[in-house]
Design a protein around this motif. Structure first.
Motif, PDB file in Angstrom:
ATOM      1  N   MET A  45       0.843  -1.182   0.000  1.00  0.00           N
ATOM      2  CA  MET A  45       0.000   0.000   0.000  1.00  0.00           C
ATOM      3  C   MET A  45       0.877   1.230   0.000  1.00  0.00           C
ATOM      4  O   MET A  45       1.866   1.288   0.683  1.00  0.00           O
ATOM      5  CB  MET A  45      -0.865   0.013   1.263  1.00  0.00           C
ATOM      6  N   GLN A  46       0.509   2.175  -0.786  1.00  0.00           N
ATOM      7  CA  GLN A  46       1.259   3.427  -0.827  1.00  0.00           C
ATOM      8  C   GLN A  46       0.248   4.552  -0.845  1.00  0.00           C
ATOM      9  O   GLN A  46      -0.474   4.739  -1.807  1.00  0.00           O
ATOM     10  CB  GLN A  46       2.111   3.468  -2.097  1.00  0.00           C
ATOM     11  N   CYS A  47       0.159   5.263   0.264  1.00  0.00           N
ATOM     12  CA  CYS A  47      -0.845   6.310   0.332  1.00  0.00           C
ATOM     13  C   CYS A  47      -0.425   7.487  -0.520  1.00  0.00           C
ATOM     14  O   CYS A  47       0.724   7.873  -0.539  1.00  0.00           O
ATOM     15  CB  CYS A  47      -1.049   6.773   1.758  1.00  0.00           C
ATOM     16  N   ARG A  48      -1.405   8.058  -1.213  1.00  0.00           N
ATOM     17  CA  ARG A  48      -1.124   9.223  -2.030  1.00  0.00           C
ATOM     18  C   ARG A  48      -2.084  10.316  -1.667  1.00  0.00           C
ATOM     19  O   ARG A  48      -3.251  10.068  -1.409  1.00  0.00           O
ATOM     20  CB  ARG A  48      -1.285   8.878  -3.507  1.00  0.00           C
ATOM     21  N   VAL A 105      -4.074  10.871   6.061  1.00  0.00           N
ATOM     22  CA  VAL A 105      -3.022   9.887   6.200  1.00  0.00           C
ATOM     23  C   VAL A 105      -2.010  10.386   7.213  1.00  0.00           C
ATOM     24  O   VAL A 105      -1.284  11.329   6.981  1.00  0.00           O
ATOM     25  CB  VAL A 105      -2.344   9.637   4.847  1.00  0.00           C
TER      26      VAL A 105
END
Lengths: 399, 127
Positions: free
Chosen positions: A1-4, A18
């Protein structure tokens, strides 16, 4: 997962949900963030915190979340800490006339004890410096609630222009602001012995346990609600009492994440996104908050001229026809006709509507793109179709 | 918060042996960071995936995130319940909120991933 994060969030006016990125941004920004008088209570509750206009404020609470907190406000009641909002006062002989010759709305439309939504515009361009609430106390005193990030700027402009005998004071950290919003908000206040029966957009000063609290019938959610202004040091005690009274009614603390989804469902503009120095009240369709017949207010010449020639772009609502969610700065293109595929505007606010269970947003659209039209956005490589609509997305029940 | 019957990626996915396949999902920390998830876009059954490559996207009220495959292989099942109930990703990320099952392309893929203690330390650093 990579929050943007969407660009608006990177810009810092954000409901950055986030935590890892919000805290990194906070650490990277130079000056320390201001704290509300309830900061320790929010941290104690385990709230997710983020920077709002230089203030570290709660986005959502652990047992809640945006959807639950949003639903509580629509169906019961939510209690918000909005102490980051600015507070200022203009006082002295002629204070009312001075404010009326600077801010856009017409104070002649209201009487002492009433409040109005108004705009502070740049005198040269008509762009919006801030949108704010003006509380008319008397001919000689007007109380102002600007946005946190714009408070210093608005008060600086007023101070520079104030005539002799009129004083502008910054009360940002003298008063707290708590919003009690939802169909059961009056019951909460009644349990505390606070007044509830006054008209929408009017306020009364009340005594609560020996301390003064201003109770205004206003809010940013579209629900029946109140905004309370206690002294800074009694804000914690009032918050505790409000939460205790709200809990048996299905109420809960609500963060600024839910405040944003609630205001977006109403189509209420947010300064920094839907209003800015580059966006005029004519473009934002906020002309109802302008006293066009007044001889003077900041930005009058530019705004009258723009109104006469017609704004090149207008702020409308967008309602998704599929699973797309519009986000700030997405380019809007025409979906059909000769211009299909051509850019016609830009999303300024966008979110998932918890009430409608679909994406909604606000967008500045080229003149001629009217409600009923279909437009497109690109959602990270997937085309999404939306209909241009006239907000609100959900009927308001403020009165 | 960090169950030790799963392995973890630094991008906040988990992977757990599930018979002949590997079941995958996002961690409790990931769902908390995203907030209320409202849409889950998942890969189709039969898709070949590569460890570290995006296999789908989760969108919450205010943000979104790619989901990366913890191991290489073929998607053999997806959690269709997430279509109607994306909130399962928030309420039960290691259980009913699982995302997909992968038939690994090769044995030992899980050995490359973090154990619970290593992942806990990573999260503490990010906080």
């Amino acid at each position: 997962m990579q929050c943007r994060l969407s660009p608006a969030e990177v810009a810092g006016d954000a409901l950055a949900s986030v935590r890892m990125i919000a805290s990194a941004a906070a650490a990277a920004a130079g000056p320390p963030l201001y704290h509300s008088p309830l900061y320790d209570r929010h941290v104690g509750l385990g709230a997710k915190m983020a920077d709002f206009g230089g203030w570290e404020m709660p986005i959502e609470y652990p047992d809640g979340g945006v959807l639950k907190e949003h639903a509580a406000v629509r169906q019961a009641v939510g209690i918000f800490d909005v102490s980051h909002l600015g507070k200022g006062v203009v006082r002295g002989r002629g204070a009312r006339d001075f404010v009326n010759a600077t801010l856009t709305n017409d104070l002649a439309r209201i009487a002492p004890g009433q409040a109005q939504y108004t705009l502070c515009c740049d005198d040269a361009t008509g762009g919006v410096v801030d949108d704010l609430i003006a509380y008319l106390r008397s001919d000689d005193e007007v109380f102002l609630v600007p946005n946190a990030a714009n408070t210093a700027g608005v008060l600086r402009r007023l101070t520079a222009a104030a005539p002799a005998g009129v004083e502008v004071a910054n009360l940002h950290r003298s008063l707290g602001v708590l919003a009690v919003q939802g169909p059961r908000s009056a019951e909460v206040l009644e349990r505390l012995g606070l007044p509830t029966g006054h008209d929408y957009m009017s306020f009364v000063s009340s005594d609560w346990g020996g301390e003064q609290v201003i109770v205004c019938r206003s809010g940013y959610t579209g629900e029946h609600g109140y905004e309370l202004l206690p002294h800074w040091d009694s804000t914690g005690r009032l918050w505790d009492a409000l939460l205790a009274a709200a809990a048996p009614l299905g109420g809960r603390p609500a963060g600024l994440g839910a405040r944003d989804t609630l205001r977006t469902e109403m189509g209420y503009p947010l300064h920094g996104q839907d209003l800015s120095l580059d966006i005029t009240p004519v473009q934002a369709r906020s002309g109802w908050a302008v006293g066009w017949d007044k001889p003077r207010f900041w930005g009058r010449d530019a705004l009258v001229a723009e109104r006469e020639r017609g704004a090149a772009r207008l702020l409308w609502g967008l309602a998704a026809l599929d699973r797309g969610i519009p986000r700030p700065h997405m380019v809007v293109t025409a979906a059909a006709g000769e211009q299909a595929g051509e850019p016609v505007g830009e999303v300024t606010s966008g979110t998932f509507s918890p009430t409608l269970r679909k994406g909604i947003g606000l967008a500045l659209l080229r003149r001629g793109v009217e409600p009923g039209a279909e437009v497109r956005i690109d959602v990270r490589g997937r085309p999404s179709t939306l209909r241009v609509v006239r907000p609100p997305f959900v009927p308001a029940s403020t009165r | 918060m960090y169950p030790d019957d799963v392995k973890y990626t630094p991008q906040h996915e988990w992977a757990r042996p599930h018979g002949e396949t590997v079941r995958i999902g996002i961690t409790a920390y990931a769902q908390e960071a995203l907030g209320d998830i409202v849409y889950a876009s998942l890969p189709a059954v039969g898709t070949d995936v590569t460890a570290g490559a995006s296999i789908g996207e989760l969108e919450s009220t205010k943000t979104w995130s790619d989901v990366y495959a913890p191991v290489s292989g073929r998607i053999v099942a997806v959690n269709d319940a997430l279509d109607a109930q994306p909130e399962l990703l928030n309420s039960d990320p290691y259980g009913d909120g699982w995302i997909a099952e992968v038939e690994p392309a090769e044995a030992g893929g899980l050995d490359q991933l973090l154990d619970a203690e290593q992942y806990r330390q990573l999260v503490e650093t990010e906080r």
